[in-house]
Design a protein around this motif. Structure first.
Motif, PDB file in Angstrom:
ATOM      1  N   ALA A  12       0.910  -1.315  -0.120  1.00 22.67           N
ATOM      2  CA  ALA A  12       0.052  -0.076   0.203  1.00 22.67           C
ATOM      3  C   ALA A  12       1.061   1.434   0.157  1.00 22.67           C
ATOM      4  CB  ALA A  12      -1.222  -0.191   1.572  1.00 22.67           C
ATOM      5  N   LYS A  18      -2.533  -7.068  -2.377  1.00 20.81           N
ATOM      6  CA  LYS A  18      -1.850  -6.991  -1.723  1.00 20.81           C
ATOM      7  C   LYS A  18      -1.078  -7.421  -0.839  1.00 20.81           C
ATOM      8  CE  LYS A  18      -4.162  -3.463   0.747  1.00 20.81           C
ATOM      9  NZ  LYS A  18      -4.877  -2.628   1.681  1.00 20.81           N
ATOM     10  N   ALA A  24      -7.333   4.743  -2.576  1.00 22.27           N
ATOM     11  CA  ALA A  24      -7.768   5.361  -1.119  1.00 22.27           C
ATOM     12  C   ALA A  24      -8.931   4.063  -0.557  1.00 22.27           C
ATOM     13  CB  ALA A  24      -8.796   6.409  -0.984  1.00 22.27           C
ATOM     14  N   LYS A  25      -9.294   2.712  -1.813  1.00 23.95           N
ATOM     15  CA  LYS A  25     -10.934   2.590  -1.553  1.00 23.95           C
ATOM     16  C   LYS A  25     -10.273   0.792  -0.457  1.00 23.95           C
ATOM     17  CE  LYS A  25     -12.541   2.180  -6.548  1.00 23.95           C
ATOM     18  NZ  LYS A  25     -13.094   1.253  -7.616  1.00 23.95           N
ATOM     19  N   ARG A  26     -11.003   0.940  -0.392  1.00 26.52           N
ATOM     20  CA  ARG A  26     -10.626  -0.547   0.981  1.00 26.52           C
ATOM     21  C   ARG A  26      -9.991  -1.496   0.357  1.00 26.52           C
ATOM     22  NH1 ARG A  26     -12.941  -2.275   5.415  1.00 26.52           N
ATOM     23  NH2 ARG A  26     -14.474  -0.794   5.319  1.00 26.52           N
ATOM     24  N   GLU A  27      -9.832  -2.359  -0.446  1.00 30.41           N
ATOM     25  CA  GLU A  27      -9.100  -3.591  -1.278  1.00 30.41           C
ATOM     26  C   GLU A  27      -7.997  -2.810  -1.933  1.00 30.41           C
ATOM     27  OE1 GLU A  27     -12.532  -2.239  -4.750  1.00 30.41           O
ATOM     28  OE2 GLU A  27     -11.559  -1.824  -2.618  1.00 30.41           O
ATOM     29  N   TRP A  28      -7.650  -1.494  -1.652  1.00 26.65           N
ATOM     30  CA  TRP A  28      -6.212  -0.973  -1.830  1.00 26.65           C
ATOM     31  C   TRP A  28      -5.350  -1.235  -0.970  1.00 26.65           C
ATOM     32  CZ3 TRP A  28      -5.473  -3.929  -5.824  1.00 26.65           C
ATOM     33  CH2 TRP A  28      -6.248  -4.002  -6.888  1.00 26.65           C
ATOM     34  N   PHE A  29      -5.635   0.771  -0.012  1.00 23.38           N
ATOM     35  CA  PHE A  29      -4.798   1.221   0.276  1.00 23.38           C
ATOM     36  C   PHE A  29      -5.864   1.205   2.205  1.00 23.38           C
ATOM     37  CE2 PHE A  29      -1.329   3.768  -1.994  1.00 23.38           C
ATOM     38  CZ  PHE A  29      -1.452   3.177  -2.616  1.00 23.38           C
ATOM     39  N   LYS A  30      -7.314   1.576   1.637  1.00 22.71           N
ATOM     40  CA  LYS A  30      -7.821   1.944   3.302  1.00 22.71           C
ATOM     41  C   LYS A  30      -7.735   2.960   3.871  1.00 22.71           C
ATOM     42  CE  LYS A  30     -10.504  -0.127   6.260  1.00 22.71           C
ATOM     43  NZ  LYS A  30     -10.305  -2.152   7.894  1.00 22.71           N
ATOM     44  N   VAL A  31      -7.137   4.069   3.348  1.00 17.73           N
ATOM     45  CA  VAL A  31      -7.176   5.424   3.318  1.00 17.73           C
ATOM     46  C   VAL A  31      -7.986   6.589   3.089  1.00 17.73           C
ATOM     47  CG1 VAL A  31      -4.291   4.438   4.797  1.00 17.73           C
ATOM     48  CG2 VAL A  31      -5.090   5.913   2.135  1.00 17.73           C
TER      49      VAL A  31
END
Length: 438
Positions: free
Chosen positions: A60, A88, A308-315
């Motif tokens: 991430a 990830k 920023a999506k949950r499945e990628w960075f989740k921030v």
């Protein structure tokens, strides 16, 4: 999600027909013509990938964007890799382990990876039982975009690229019985090289005056929050998040250490590439097209919303967007807009894997003992760096010859402390460094 969106250079039916007729002959010409069909799907029989599947790892970090965008925008599928996946990874150590396994054994075929890692894996320096596992670097994923962040306790000292005050401060801490820790993400990796270079240039021995520790990128902020480290080097969005939470500040962007420096790479197992040369070319074309898309200012907001999506960075998207657009809030009252050290994915040959840059990483790895003093730098780079495949894919994608680097070297490189690296003479550079293990 926009599938099969054309984001790179256009290739027309006319250009394919006129540009290849004489050389290819009738049968190959018809095959080339089939390469462009409604929707832009790569469907030429002669160029069909040997497999539709490739599994990649990512950490991430904003510089993984070309891989993620290639997946999200349907670019892998566009070039025949409809079953490509981007997964990830918890840390760079996990990335290494899964590359060792390979997808056939539940691992991955390649990854968004720290540029020195394919060399460390290929030479068996970081693998189980020191078993050599040949890898290739197919592309660079970005230049610039990392930072060295420091605890707020050093804010009054005005620590920047000039951090000579840290030597005495760290010595006092050690006398008081506290271990002085500076974090990076993987031994011998890019972040390790940046923080070591910065410390050493300021008179701090990264092996004797401090302890360099490994912390996965997403855990950097939490570790500084509980006061387990004095400084760390990592990519975004974690430096911006540190400032947003007022836990520490950005001392410097790594572009201030070395302007337009190479960072992450697209690395793949050599056996996968050798077994699937057409699929490897398809991978490169998808990632190159994604890199072009990521570098367009009008796409930055969408890129960051995707990351920023949950499945990628989740921030929060704000933690990614501001620095991705070139505004650096250092957390010290200093804010730089339109920073010349913005992360680049395609501009200024950012995607092209210069062999001279890999030579610098290998030389620094020798400096700190990660590679042997007698390492044949040129031969090692030639075995791993596949810039030839990058050029072939870019040409097929429609990138003009005058938009590609003229050679495999960017020439001499100058660092913030005035040191100069000549890729034709790495030993002279190494001898010029005051703090080193060799």
């Amino acid at each position: 999600m926009t599938k099969n969106a054309s984001t790179g250079p256009s290739v027309t039916r006319r250009s394919l027909l006129t540009g290849t007729a004489q050389a290819l002959g009738t049968a190959a010409l018809l095959s080339a013509a089939r390469a462009v069909v409604p929707g832009g799907v790569w469907a030429a029989t002669a160029d069909a990938p040997e497999t539709t599947k490739a599994i990649f790892g990512f950490i991430a970090l904003t510089d993984s964007a070309p891989l993620i965008i290639a997946k999200e925008k349907g670019l892998f599928a566009k070039y025949g890799l409809k079953d490509a996946d981007v997964q990830k990874q918890a840390s760079w150590g996990t990335t290494r382990d899964n590359i060792e396994l390979g997808s056939a054994n539940g691992g991955i075929d390649g990854a968004h990876i720290l540029t020195p890692m394919p060399y460390l894996i290929s030479t068996g320096k970081v693998t189980k039982n020191n078993q050599k596992l040949p890898m290739y670097i197919l592309a660079r994923l970005n230049t610039n975009g990392q930072c060295i962040s420091v605890s707020n306790r050093y804010k009054a000292a005005g620590v920047t690229t000039d951090a000579k005050s840290l030597k005495a401060a760290f010595a006092d801490m050690k006398k008081a019985g506290k271990e002085v820790k500076c974090a990076m993400t993987f031994p011998g990796g890019t972040h390790d090289m940046w923080i070591r270079y910065w410390l050493a240039a300021n008179g701090v021995d990264p092996d004797k005056d401090v302890s360099t520790i490994v912390v996965p990128p997403p855990q950097m902020v939490a570790n500084m929050k509980v006061d387990t480290m004095e400084a760390f080097c990592v990519g975004e969005p974690w430096n911006a998040q540190l400032v947003a939470q007022n836990i520490g500040f950005t001392a410097l962007t790594t572009g201030e250490l070395w302007a337009n420096h190479p960072e992450k790479a697209l690395g793949m197992r050599a056996d996968w590439v050798d077994r699937n040369p057409k699929a490897a070319k398809a991978v490169l074309m998808a990632v190159q097209e994604a890199a072009m898309w990521c570098d367009k200012p009008e796409n930055k907001a969408e890129m960051c919303q995707i990351l920023a999506k949950r499945e990628w960075f989740k921030v929060p998207v704000e933690d990614i967007l501001t620095r991705a657009q070139g505004t650096i809030d250092y957390g010290t009252g200093r804010v730089v807009k339109d920073s010349p050290h913005i992360m680049k994915y395609w501009a200024d040959h950012a995607s092209y894997p210069f062999k001279s840059h890999d030579a610098w990483f290998l030389t620094e790895n020798v400096r700190w003992g990660y590679q042997p003093a007698g390492l044949d730098v040129k031969a090692t780079v030639d075995a791993v760096n596949r810039e030839d495949l990058w050029r072939e894919a870019a040409k097929t994608l429609g990138v003009a010859a005058d938009q590609m680097p003229a050679g495999t070297s960017r020439g001499k490189e100058t660092f913030f402390d005035g040191k100069v690296f000549d890729p034709d003479n790495p030993s002279t550079y190494l001898a010029s460094l005051d703090i080193r293990r060799v």
